[in-house]
Design an enzyme around this catalytic site. Sequence first.
Site, PDB file in Angstrom:
ATOM      1  N   THR A   2       0.820  -1.216   0.000  1.00  0.00           N
ATOM      2  CA  THR A   2       0.000   0.000   0.000  1.00  0.00           C
ATOM      3  C   THR A   2       0.851   1.261   0.000  1.00  0.00           C
ATOM      4  OG1 THR A   2      -1.593  -1.220   1.300  1.00  0.00           O
ATOM      5  CG2 THR A   2      -1.876   1.156   1.224  1.00  0.00           C
ATOM      6  N   GLU A  26      -4.252 -15.206   1.982  1.00  0.00           N
ATOM      7  CA  GLU A  26      -4.204 -14.057   2.895  1.00  0.00           C
ATOM      8  C   GLU A  26      -5.594 -13.756   3.433  1.00  0.00           C
ATOM      9  OE1 GLU A  26      -2.622 -10.440   1.222  1.00  0.00           O
ATOM     10  OE2 GLU A  26      -3.390  -9.239   2.888  1.00  0.00           O
TER      11      GLU A  26
END
Lengths: 385, 385, 386, 386
Positions: free
Chosen positions: D129, D243
């Site tokens: 990110t 994930e």
Amino acid sequence: MLNRTIYDEEHEIFRKTVRAWAEKEVFPHGEDWRADGCVSRDIWKSAGEQGFLCMYADEKFGGLGLSDFRYDMILAEEIGPREPGFFLGLHNRIVGPYLQNFASDEQRERFMPEVVTGDKILAIAMTEPGTGSDLAGIKTRAVDEGDHWVLNGSKTYISNGFLTNLVLVAARTNPDATHEVGLFWVEEGMPGFERGRNLKKVGLESQDTAELFFDDVKVPKENVLGDPKGGFKTMMMNLAEERLIGAVGFVARAEHAFSITMEFIMERRAFGRAIGTFQNSRFKMASLRTELDAAWALTDHCVREHMEGRLSAEMAAEAKLYTSEVEGRVVDECLQLHGGAGYMDEYEISRLYRDARISRIYAGTSEIMREIIGRGLGLDERQRN
Amino acid sequence: MLNRTIYDEEHEIFRKTVRAWAEKEVFPHGEDWRADGCVSRDIWKSAGEQGFLCMYADEKFGGLGLSDFRYDMILAEEIGPREPGFFLGLHNRIVGPYLQNFASDEQRERFMPEVVTGDKILAIAMTEPGTGSDLAGIKTRAVDEGDHWVLNGSKTYISNGFLTNLVLVAARTNPDATHEVGLFWVEEGMPGFERGRNLKKVGLESQDTAELFFDDVKVPKENVLGDPKGGFKTMMMNLAEERLIGAVGFVARAEHAFSITMEFIMERRAFGRAIGTFQNSRFKMASLRTELDAAWALTDHCVREHMEGRLSAEMAAEAKLYTSEVEGRVVDECLQLHGGAGYMDEYEISRLYRDARISRIYAGTSEIMREIIGRGLGLDERQRN
Amino acid sequence: MPFPRTHLEPEHEMFREQVRRYLKTNMSAKVPKWREQGHVDREDFEAFGENGWLCLWADEEFGGLGISDIRYDQVLQEETIRWTDIGFFHNAHSMLVGPYLDRFANPEQKKSFLPGAVSGKTIMAIAMTEPDTGSDLAAIRTRAEDCGDHYLLNGAKTYISNGIIGDLFVVAAKTGDKRGQIGLFVVTADMAGFSRGRHLKKMGLPVQDTAEIHFENVKVPKENLLGDPAKGFSYMAECLAVERTMSAISSLSHAQAAFDVTLEFIKDRRVFDRPVGSFQNTRFIMADLRSRLDSAQAYLDQCVLLANDDKLTPEDAASAKLLCSELQGEVVDAGLQFHGGAGYMDEYEISHMFRDARIARIYAGTSEIMKEIIGRGLGLGEKDLR
Amino acid sequence: MPFPRTHLEPEHEMFREQVRRYLKTNMSAKVPKWREQGHVDREDFEAFGENGWLCLWADEEFGGLGISDIRYDQVLQEETIRWTDIGFFHNAHSMLVGPYLDRFANPEQKKSFLPGAVSGKTIMAIAMTEPDTGSDLAAIRTRAEDCGDHYLLNGAKTYISNGIIGDLFVVAAKTGDKRGQIGLFVVTADMAGFSRGRHLKKMGLPVQDTAEIHFENVKVPKENLLGDPAKGFSYMAECLAVERTMSAISSLSHAQAAFDVTLEFIKDRRVFDRPVGSFQNTRFIMADLRSRLDSAQAYLDQCVLLANDDKLTPEDAASAKLLCSELQGEVVDAGLQFHGGAGYMDEYEISHMFRDARIARIYAGTSEIMKEIIGRGLGLGEKDLR
């Protein structure tokens, strides 16, 4: 319960009149009308005699010259919940205003007297098979033939569609421009104008919802409402009032559902107690009471703004969205509190539940309302490019 | 957005004054106050100088003799969302009215001047460890010793509890009757009166929430508020206003959250578009806008009723319930629209989310509100037996 | 790709194929007629009987298949709902009434009742609910008075599924004055004093005949008493877990079918020049429903396996019923909404689904009763926790 | 009685016992210290490593156990959350970052990185990110320029879990100008030009160190490139299903723990002379949550089995993540509410749970992104459906 302050004494007197009339003339026919799939023509005339139709019409047309929106609210509150098929609001506050505000003097003179007596029952025909809320997608065509227009196409889900004898029809007037739409007064008896089925539906059994067909219908030029290219604009101008009268009806039905449920849960017992005294029932009813009161507060506020001429399209959309969603939650919870009885036709809540399901859809779905409100906030890609 | 009609011109002038003062004197200290766990004593005095404290107090005590509730609404709207720890509403509209309406002349003369200047900061101590909303369960005892009472017990979750120097304490005055409760003005410095920890909490970091301990505190008879057996009744009389000022604060915070989120989602981009222009964002914001407007409409309606002296306890409970639930939904959705940023302290929405979580709990939980509303509807086993 | 259902074996899927083929060929077309007349036909039960699909659990000596694996019943119900109508209550016959005979009937009773139940010649119903009792079964008033060689039955029941076409009723009646002292009796429609009341009109489930029935001095021979005359209440409790699992199966099958009908519609129907389904709001709501349907299915399938092993607790059955019926309500509501005005019209299947679904949160125990059961299981009962 | 979890075998439960004993004895007491300092200690990772609990999947040659059955990771995560703190992100180390090495590292890379990962000497983090990108990974700006024998890395990352204590970062960077042309690089904290930014303050998860990191002309040797320099985007897509399953496991474990904390509290805390839990409203809401927790658990456990067989679709992983994180949000909210004023105070565990939970609907892909994925899987993507 919220102490509503919007009404004055004269309104409450009017309410009593309406209530007495409805108890005698309207409510006793419910079962028959549901079986017939529509209310009677007589009840329209009776309403006309009472002066309940298009009160704003000029006295020379038999009207009262009274434009106070609150009288129509009272009709919606008193009649709607118990006789949902008698669409006075559609006649008075959705179609009627086109005649009152946008029609030619000649049209008003020609139509208004019978609209006021109830001899002419109004409808408006926008939706087509497959278009839903998307007015830009309509396919009904009107072709200019000099002294008249020729109308071809079909409409569906038209409320009052079976009884109507004067229907305002939206049609495209330019094959190359989807936004050029005209509005045409189509009268019963015009050759080529046919009604299709009175559609069966989840609820509103006494409301006639029909298909309409136009096969080379010759509409004289005198029957065009305003600019034959400017129908969209005209339709937009009346939307706030349309949504507002809807909102009043939705809260009123929810209020009625709440009230019959209060009676039911205090009378019906289980495990040795009135079922209303269980904490779950008490909490549900408390939450519903709160939402109902918020809905009344919002609606009455919007009505006041409307009477001041400053109700925005977005606020009207908020009122329509909020009241129809509250109505949906209220009838659902109230039915649940009825238990098995709630599923049976003989209990009124089952009808209210079915009737209410269209509120989140017609006059613009909840999704369309959210689009309008959201775009009003500026949350729209198109406005930014 | 709803066009609020409750304010007149003089209110808007007042709003500007408040806003200018708060921008200069209040908001710049937010970070320090959060670190300190309370606002400064100075800001209370500054508010006093501005005339913002207990405006209804008589001019002879330094007040303005102005009981218009709307001025306190404006304080709540302008200051609460951005500086949630500065509990003016508690001082002015929750504790202050006890002094104004139920205290003896002597008490008013003794305390009111400093209450108006901000030298005395008010608090009220009802809740005890383990009692929560159940006032009948309090254990703090006051024993009549002739010319004074002796107070023993402890209180917790007391707002303004760390800064307060004049706290109204509820204590049982008859060991055999749980409903006999008296209210006592306890002053800073009275021997045996101690403050406990300034409690750390999910939010409201700059609001001091403390424990209070009373160990053989001698309270002179002059410090009893009204009938030492009738405290419950007194407390009930002020509940509507307490809930209403809460409601105003809740909607105001939600409105602020909405507004900073509007900015955020029109600025922040993803997948090549402002995130506010995605239909999901648009619809969520439209729904929140609608709920906010219903909340304003309901709140303003209740305020009008309150100003007419006819707001029922149930309607006040509806306002408290509805606005706190709307606030909760608004801050949650708004945080979500911030994405990962919403979880970070540097974004204001994260603080608003944490601050808002107490609204559904204090001044009576949502469950208690539903009990009150539901019992008002008659849905109560006890009333039926 | 649908979420894989690991609890079904190849033989169940073969069975599904067989059922599906039959229903599509022989029964789908009858639905409009059923809805019109307000009930299925006797021949439909008999057809199921001929296929061997009624009371699968019944022993071979009674004509049954002796299959107690309820995954077959699950498959049968899923296919019935998808290809015919949720109101064809053969499952109530086989799995709601049937188990009372299976568990509590003595050999003579089995011999006399099961062959008809298996062949579909005898259509079965259960009569518990009375006017004003709702979910409070202990409060029923129908009485069975012990008259030596027979019981004299008096009372009235309501909301009886298969009440119009039913031949055999398992009836709950008080056998004494203590609260909850209840016996279960097999009453047949040909007994003197048995009569049917109104065929009740209701919001939905038009194919399911729901009726009142009355007992006026019905002489029920002692041979028709099931088990102990004072233990009816605990018998009912014993059968409720399976009943609720079946109810959950119906709800979830109906929800899955409504989801599929809607998915098809929104891919096709256009508005503002785009398919309705391509709008983000539509996509998000469908996505949310999809994930909840899958989750409920995984849970329900586990419950079915547990029920097969007689290990399903009443709490878990209540959870499954609660979840699946609430989800069904949400799916049909959203589905109707995405149909727009069309969804309100009888000619669109979703309108029937919407009406049919509303009872699911009420019958076989309301959502509130389910929460009572689960909540008490957590130790939160008012009487347990003081 | 809890709903039976059939996907776990006795060996998993034995492992659970072992983990639980260790955590209760050795780690539970450290939680206040962790919260105070804002991160766990290196020794905590090392302790996990010594127990063999990091990167269970790693081959024995690297010191691992070669266990690819993620039920062990599930158990480990469930116990970590219950007995220590949800912010101890060893699972991110083992199952979020680790799989990139497992799947895309070449033998030399494995040899050089895995031993430290397994022992806990090297704490791992992933850096995707960036400020302003959020969920839109294709829009990242960090660049890796090909300079022959090395890449030159420039850019900034934010919201990096384990960002303060991490030693090894798998960094996503653009390797060309096409949208989505991304490579993955192993960057270690000792490289010149690597620096850590702020330790970000956040609403909850105080034990988890979330930080910014910066790259200023970091020379990353070519040996540190994972796989193909243009395929990072599809590598990430490949790892996302696991994930998200792990994220769902954390959410659901946390929700179960919050439920239990609340259940205990409401049985004990009295109001109006009765335990809070004995009120019908409390009971009903707890019942509703219980049924949804069980249903989510049954579904998630199925997803875990599918993931073990590499058969879990991205849509199903997204469903699990969506469901479990939303449910977690509802459980902590209701739990705090039932605590009343106490729930708002730091000294009650539910207040931490409430704050910790709010990120779950956002990280590892927001609920909105999950709905996009599931909705597109239904064929409702704007680009697919026109």
